[in-house]
Design an enzyme around this catalytic site. Structure first.
Site, PDB file in Angstrom:
ATOM      1  N   GLN A  21      41.981  42.786  43.210  1.00  0.00           N
ATOM      2  CA  GLN A  21      43.265  42.602  43.887  1.00  0.00           C
ATOM      3  C   GLN A  21      43.914  41.257  43.532  1.00  0.00           C
ATOM      4  OE1 GLN A  21      45.332  44.481  45.595  1.00  0.00           O
ATOM      5  NE2 GLN A  21      44.008  46.264  45.288  1.00  0.00           N
ATOM      6  N   SER A  22      43.741  40.843  42.284  1.00  0.00           N
ATOM      7  CA  SER A  22      44.256  39.550  41.854  1.00  0.00           C
ATOM      8  C   SER A  22      45.784  39.535  41.778  1.00  0.00           C
ATOM      9  CB  SER A  22      43.685  39.184  40.485  1.00  0.00           C
ATOM     10  OG  SER A  22      44.349  38.061  39.938  1.00  0.00           O
ATOM     11  N   ASN A  23      46.396  38.585  42.487  1.00  0.00           N
ATOM     12  CA  ASN A  23      47.828  38.357  42.334  1.00  0.00           C
ATOM     13  C   ASN A  23      48.156  37.864  40.926  1.00  0.00           C
ATOM     14  OD1 ASN A  23      48.429  38.833  45.165  1.00  0.00           O
ATOM     15  ND2 ASN A  23      47.444  36.864  45.552  1.00  0.00           N
TER      16      ASN A  23
END
Length: 344
Positions: free
Chosen positions: A84-86
């Site tokens: 879920q890396s921005n």
């Protein structure tokens, strides 16, 4: 491809940059939230509104990395981050905007997550933006992850591509922090325009690029306001030296001395538990409070924990001398959709 532009802080003029975001981002007073914490005027710097790919702090960071990539003739960008890396979502969006190929390597850093966590939010958007996605089995070994992404880059180079790797681990030239040196100037200009004298700035502290760049920029501009970094990835005993190391590398890059000292480094890990990408009851309460009182959406990984760190310290009577507080909203909104079960 996007035209290169000149940075707005004179010390940064030697570094190529490509404009990706919408600036200045708003600086807003939060009146209803502030009423719940008497004696404190809480402001938010809306870096969730940087525009590109649903915004966030990574836009400012990537302007310098990808400016360098364009200046050196690269055609493919690669990096590593959590599922879920921005960062991975934003680099995929930026690559598409600039006409670059993009390969992102995802780590499963957060245990026991739902199907939604693995398929929605930032993970979904990275696919929509067209990134090639691979997976790395470990979630805490930055050196090994960088070694693997460099191996992929070497393979692409052998096929005639010109790759550019945005590193995960700390490096001697932390270009991502340069964007937040600029943000420091932007923030001070906004405060001056409204005759606001901030007593404290609070920001999430993960990779450390945003925290170190903002702190370094404020000190470079002669501002001694304290900057509190809310730990979201690792404990304070590890995060503090990381931030100091970034700042020392920035000094070397920019040719300054004694810009940031060890006494300037302030980190708090009280909201880190139960771990990276996991929420405590107080963080969940903070996210709901910001939403219901101010219509402000925070994420469970970064911005929610950062504001929770601030409010927890106010509740503990640790911030009585800080009347005007600026909270840096680093974005991350898409991740909310990956935490449907936890937020229900």
């Amino acid at each position: 491809m996007s035209e290169l532009v000149t940075p707005s802080v004179s010390e940064l003029s030697m570094f190529p940059k490509t404009l990706l975001g919408h600036y200045p981002t708003p600086l807003e007073f939060l009146p209803r939230l502030s009423k719940h914490y008497p004696g404190h005027n809480i402001y938010v710097k809306r870096d969730d509104c940087t525009g590109l790919g649903m915004g966030g702090n990574k836009v400012r960071q990537l302007e310098f990395y990808l400016g360098d990539a364009i200046a050196t003739g690269c055609d493919t960008v690669l990096s590593t981050g959590a599922i879920q890396s921005n960062y991975m979502r934003t680099i995929a969006a930026a690559a598409g905007k600039l006409g670059l190929d993009c390969h992102i390597q995802l780590e499963d850093r957060v245990p026991d997550k739902s199907v939604e966590y693995h398929t929605s939010g930032n993970r979904l958007l990275s696919s929509i933006f067209g990134a090639t996605i691979s997976y790395f089995p470990e979630g805490g070994d930055e050196e090994a992850a960088d070694a693997e992404i460099n191996h992929i880059a070497a393979k692409l180079a052998s096929q005639g591509k010109k790759p550019y790797v945005v590193p995960l681990k700390p490096v001697k030239r932390p270009k991502g922090a340069l964007g937040y040196i600029e943000c420091a100037k932007e923030l001070l200009n906004q405060c001056e325009d409204r005759s606001l004298a901030p007593d404290l700035v609070v920001v999430g502290s993960g990779s450390g690029m945003t925290h170190s760049g903002l702190l370094f920029g404020l000190r470079l501009l002669g501002c001694d306001v304290p900057v509190l970094g809310a730990c979201v990835r690792r404990e304070a005993v590890l995060q503090g030296p990381r931030i100091l190391g970034h700042c020392q590398n920035l000094e070397e890059m920019l040719g300054t001395t004694n810009t940031v000292t060890e006494s300037d480094i302030w980190v708090d890990d009280e909201m880190l538990a139960p771990g990276y990408g996991q929420m405590s009851k107080f963080v969940k309460k903070t996210i709901r409070q910001a939403a219901t009182l101010e219509g402000l959406l925070l994420d469970p990984v970064y911005s929610g924990k950062s504001l929770a760190c601030l409010l927890n310290r106010i509740n503990s009577n640790k911030f009585s001398k800080f009347n005007n507080v600026v909270f840096i909203h680093t974005g991350g909104t898409p991740a909310i959709f990956a935490y449907q079960k936890e937020m229900a």
